[in-house]
Design a protein around this motif. Sequence first.
Motif, PDB file in Angstrom:
ATOM      1  N   GLY A   1       3.970 -12.388  21.664  1.00  0.00           N
ATOM      2  CA  GLY A   1       4.364 -10.986  21.621  1.00  0.00           C
ATOM      3  C   GLY A   1       3.370 -10.103  22.335  1.00  0.00           C
ATOM      4  O   GLY A   1       3.759  -9.183  23.067  1.00  0.00           O
ATOM      5  N   VAL A   2       2.106 -10.380  22.159  1.00  0.00           N
ATOM      6  CA  VAL A   2       1.080  -9.580  22.828  1.00  0.00           C
ATOM      7  C   VAL A   2       1.188  -9.740  24.337  1.00  0.00           C
ATOM      8  O   VAL A   2       1.094  -8.766  25.091  1.00  0.00           O
ATOM      9  CB  VAL A   2      -0.324  -9.991  22.340  1.00  0.00           C
ATOM     10  N   GLU A   3       1.415 -10.963  24.769  1.00  0.00           N
ATOM     11  CA  GLU A   3       1.604 -11.207  26.201  1.00  0.00           C
ATOM     12  C   GLU A   3       2.751 -10.374  26.755  1.00  0.00           C
ATOM     13  O   GLU A   3       2.662  -9.790  27.826  1.00  0.00           O
ATOM     14  CB  GLU A   3       1.903 -12.699  26.444  1.00  0.00           C
ATOM     15  N   ALA A   4       3.821 -10.331  25.985  1.00  0.00           N
ATOM     16  CA  ALA A   4       5.037  -9.677  26.463  1.00  0.00           C
ATOM     17  C   ALA A   4       4.964  -8.165  26.359  1.00  0.00           C
ATOM     18  O   ALA A   4       5.746  -7.458  26.992  1.00  0.00           O
ATOM     19  CB  ALA A   4       6.242 -10.191  25.679  1.00  0.00           C
ATOM     20  N   CYS A   5       4.046  -7.670  25.571  1.00  0.00           N
ATOM     21  CA  CYS A   5       3.970  -6.230  25.325  1.00  0.00           C
ATOM     22  C   CYS A   5       3.658  -5.479  26.608  1.00  0.00           C
ATOM     23  O   CYS A   5       2.668  -5.762  27.284  1.00  0.00           O
ATOM     24  CB  CYS A   5       2.909  -5.926  24.255  1.00  0.00           C
TER      25      CYS A   5
ATOM     26  N   ALA B   1     -12.138  -3.127  21.571  1.00  0.00           N
ATOM     27  CA  ALA B   1     -10.922  -3.256  22.376  1.00  0.00           C
ATOM     28  C   ALA B   1     -11.182  -3.059  23.851  1.00  0.00           C
ATOM     29  O   ALA B   1     -10.528  -2.250  24.504  1.00  0.00           O
ATOM     30  CB  ALA B   1      -9.863  -2.273  21.871  1.00  0.00           C
ATOM     31  N   ASP B   2     -12.122  -3.771  24.388  1.00  0.00           N
ATOM     32  CA  ASP B   2     -12.409  -3.697  25.817  1.00  0.00           C
ATOM     33  C   ASP B   2     -12.838  -5.081  26.305  1.00  0.00           C
ATOM     34  O   ASP B   2     -13.712  -5.705  25.700  1.00  0.00           O
ATOM     35  CB  ASP B   2     -13.516  -2.675  26.073  1.00  0.00           C
ATOM     36  N   PRO B   3     -12.231  -5.566  27.374  1.00  0.00           N
ATOM     37  CA  PRO B   3     -12.521  -6.915  27.862  1.00  0.00           C
ATOM     38  C   PRO B   3     -14.005  -7.141  28.135  1.00  0.00           C
ATOM     39  O   PRO B   3     -14.535  -8.209  27.824  1.00  0.00           O
ATOM     40  CB  PRO B   3     -11.706  -7.011  29.150  1.00  0.00           C
TER      41      PRO B   3
ATOM     42  N   ASN C   1       3.157  -2.214  26.870  1.00  0.00           N
ATOM     43  CA  ASN C   1       2.632  -0.874  26.637  1.00  0.00           C
ATOM     44  C   ASN C   1       1.241  -0.652  27.212  1.00  0.00           C
ATOM     45  O   ASN C   1       0.888   0.470  27.552  1.00  0.00           O
ATOM     46  CB  ASN C   1       2.598  -0.589  25.134  1.00  0.00           C
ATOM     47  N   TYR C   2       0.453  -1.693  27.337  1.00  0.00           N
ATOM     48  CA  TYR C   2      -0.916  -1.491  27.782  1.00  0.00           C
ATOM     49  C   TYR C   2      -1.118  -1.999  29.188  1.00  0.00           C
ATOM     50  O   TYR C   2      -0.219  -2.571  29.792  1.00  0.00           O
ATOM     51  CB  TYR C   2      -1.886  -2.148  26.807  1.00  0.00           C
ATOM     52  N   ARG C   3      -2.285  -1.810  29.669  1.00  0.00           N
ATOM     53  CA  ARG C   3      -2.559  -2.117  31.068  1.00  0.00           C
ATOM     54  C   ARG C   3      -2.287  -3.592  31.335  1.00  0.00           C
ATOM     55  O   ARG C   3      -2.706  -4.469  30.610  1.00  0.00           O
ATOM     56  CB  ARG C   3      -4.002  -1.755  31.432  1.00  0.00           C
TER      57      ARG C   3
ATOM     58  N   MET D   1      -2.087  -7.311  32.619  1.00  0.00           N
ATOM     59  CA  MET D   1      -3.190  -8.243  32.706  1.00  0.00           C
ATOM     60  C   MET D   1      -3.255  -8.900  34.087  1.00  0.00           C
ATOM     61  O   MET D   1      -2.304  -9.113  34.734  1.00  0.00           O
ATOM     62  CB  MET D   1      -3.010  -9.316  31.651  1.00  0.00           C
TER      63      MET D   1
END
Lengths: 114, 114
Positions: A104-108, A24-26, A110-112, A114
Amino acid sequence: MTQFAVDRKTATIEQRAKLLRGFADPSRLAILDVLSEGPMVVHELVARTGLSQPNVSNHLRCLLECGLVSSDRNGRFVRYRISSPRITTLLTDVDALLDVVAAGVEACENYRGM
Amino acid sequence: MTQFAVDRKTATIEQRAKLLRGFADPSRLAILDVLSEGPMVVHELVARTGLSQPNVSNHLRCLLECGLVSSDRNGRFVRYRISSPRITTLLTDVDALLDVVAAGVEACENYRGM
DNA sequence: CTAATACATCAGTGAGAAATGATATGACGC
DNA sequence: GCGTCATATCATTTCTCACTGATGTATTAG
């Protein structure tokens, strides 16, 4: 019994979380993505990913310790490769899941961002 | 062409990282693990996971926004379920990969100690 | 209408990791 | 041996996220 099943799995949930943190790290995903094209030495990975050399080395050490990549030295060069086809399978399934939940992930939020 | 392929994928690497971050947490994995047995309301998830209620709600919101779970309200109760079988597939692949790299993951010192 | 239950939200806090820059090791060419 | 290239390690800073505790909202019961 159900309770016992939960207890039994709880032990491996930490393992799963730890393994998934490895992915889970770019930067590490970029490295694995490039490595999916074939084995590569460090300075090639640096060039292809655009990351700094110490950064790449640090991530490679992480991936190596976790057993996600393997390496062999040839003179000054150290060549890294993906250690198991199951890793490629996993990444493929991630993309398959993204086909469904990408919006959904795009819209989330909660995380840093993008 | 190769360069373009890298650029094209770079866009989705952030998505992959974001999605994987959604999985890479023991609490959320525990919730998904319990939900894999079937739909469940929040206070059941609290009891089964041992997490605090706000904690469970926070993670559920995260999972909901990312599209990993879906919910339907019935009176005072909100029932959550896993949104796609591809999520179960992904978690199965994680376990399959752990069969190969579990020892290395255990030994990896880079992340928070278990 | 009041109280209780089920769930959600928020602010604050603390732990942990990612990136950077500097530096160290190790191998090869001259 | 000396300089250089390839890679690894270290320390520091910064940023992010997970947890907690308190509070807010909605729904049902009495």
